[in-house]
Enzyme design. Sequence first.
Site, PDB file in Angstrom:
ATOM      1  N   HIS A   1     -66.321  46.807 -17.928  1.00  0.00           N
ATOM      2  CA  HIS A   1     -65.872  46.097 -19.140  1.00  0.00           C
ATOM      3  C   HIS A   1     -66.887  45.035 -19.524  1.00  0.00           C
ATOM      4  O   HIS A   1     -66.669  43.832 -19.338  1.00  0.00           O
ATOM      5  CB  HIS A   1     -64.497  45.494 -18.917  1.00  0.00           C
ATOM      6  CG  HIS A   1     -63.413  46.511 -18.829  1.00  0.00           C
ATOM      7  ND1 HIS A   1     -62.869  46.928 -17.636  1.00  0.00           N
ATOM      8  CD2 HIS A   1     -62.782  47.225 -19.797  1.00  0.00           C
ATOM      9  CE1 HIS A   1     -61.943  47.842 -17.868  1.00  0.00           C
ATOM     10  NE2 HIS A   1     -61.867  48.039 -19.177  1.00  0.00           N
TER      11      HIS A   1
ATOM     12  N   HIS B   1     -62.778  44.504 -28.811  1.00  0.00           N
ATOM     13  CA  HIS B   1     -61.510  44.941 -28.212  1.00  0.00           C
ATOM     14  C   HIS B   1     -61.350  44.539 -26.750  1.00  0.00           C
ATOM     15  O   HIS B   1     -60.228  44.483 -26.239  1.00  0.00           O
ATOM     16  CB  HIS B   1     -61.362  46.462 -28.349  1.00  0.00           C
ATOM     17  CG  HIS B   1     -62.125  47.240 -27.317  1.00  0.00           C
ATOM     18  ND1 HIS B   1     -63.495  47.399 -27.373  1.00  0.00           N
ATOM     19  CD2 HIS B   1     -61.710  47.872 -26.192  1.00  0.00           C
ATOM     20  CE1 HIS B   1     -63.891  48.112 -26.337  1.00  0.00           C
ATOM     21  NE2 HIS B   1     -62.838  48.407 -25.608  1.00  0.00           N
TER      22      HIS B   1
END
Length: 509
Positions: A217, A257
């Site tokens: 991530h 996001h």
Amino acid sequence: MEVCYQLPVLPLDRPVPKHVLSRRGAISFSSSSSLFGAPDPRQLSQRRGAISYDSSDQTALYIRMLGDVRVRSQVGFEPERRSSHPYLCIDFRTLHTRLGCGSSASSAPERRVHRLLSFQRYLHSSRLLRGIPQQIPLHILDEDYTGQARCMLEKVGNWNFDIFLFDKLTNGNSLITLSFHLLNQYGLVELFQLDMVKLWRFLVMVQEDYHSDNPYHNAVHAADVTQAMYCYLREPKLAKSLTSYDILLGLLAAATHDLGHPGVNQPFLIKTDHYLASLYRNTSVLENHHWKSAVGLLRETGLFSHLPAEDSLNMERDLGSLILATDISRQNEYLSRFRIHLDQQNLCLSNASHRHFILQMALKCADICNPCRPWELSKQWSEKVTAEFFQQGDIEKKHKLEVSPLCDRERNTVGNIQIGFMTYVAEPLFAEWARFSDTRLSQTMLGHMGLNKASWGSLQQEQTSVSEEAEPRATGTDTEDTAVPKHGNTATTAGGTSPKEIPQGSRES
């Protein structure tokens, strides 16, 4: 009643209206405000009811493992318990000190700690305003590299776009370069009269607030999701229906996001009573954090400050609606709604709410599209997301916490995690997307996913064979230190399970 947001464009030579300035100055960031407030309890019950926990529903059980929405504090957050709770001293900001296998945390090199709340950080000490040089030099690439990067951007709509190579060619600035290129290519910079300096500053801040220490991530994942989102926006049904506002919203949501992702999942934050879990009442904790961080940077840079305050707030809310849709614990809710629309054939993309729903589904697909990429790319993503799971598992073991599903490196492998993820999360979603948009791209994605699943199955069989051959030799040895390879242990729930926020790719992710 359909609500259509048409953002008025102010001429460059026209001063910002005073009422806009006054509204900007009056914006409150209190947690009690409607934008930053906690979810309605009635909504929480609806969300909890959106996932079946019937033991026969393997898909629901699998999704539950990725982000269990039922893990909740019974009496809420109690500050007075801080001194007695054994795990409250754990701060995820310490998680970015890598814990290598067999190595102690004290031996790991010290790293500069990034504060979590990017908006507060920049509000009080903006690097750009203070004149401190950027950590990532943006203009030191030689002409060969920049030339190759420009050539890649000419083919940015290809599904086999290599984001890893592009990130190297842009010196680690793939998210900035790609996002700026796409916004400009669509003519959104000119159409919405975006200030180039503010836009560039916003994109730099977004990239900085992704933790580069996260194996998965990080900003490269965000760039990959943005590129996938662009591919979906070009699909015939969407290309002829989406407005410029929809496209701007979709690209911004893709880029932000996972903003500020700590590298651990929601159950970890909940069971350690992390303040984010308390702030968002154990509901879509990470997604709410990503959204609010994005809003903070939009307001910090004033990217949309020239628009009427009401339009800016509507854009922030719509952005949040897209980002919150990537919560894997609500997968069945969105998938069921999508199926109903497709079965009843009542999707009307001239309807603003229907277009927004399709943008939500497109972002969900982009977030977990890693299994649908060519094997060379998909394998890299699979290894990265698994490394992040195992890193969390190592931290949980270190602090004597129960190890989360898929996070124990001794009980899981990359292969069984990916096979489970494809079977119970990715395949159902992309099958419905193919029903909605039956194009060459959809068939290509399904084809890649089938081949990748078979490839992981073959690798699993090879590893199992090696383990079985090694076991007799191990038992026939008197040496106590001889160990049986652990890759043969594939006893994971639902035949292999998936990542936290999904290979998200999953969250793509």
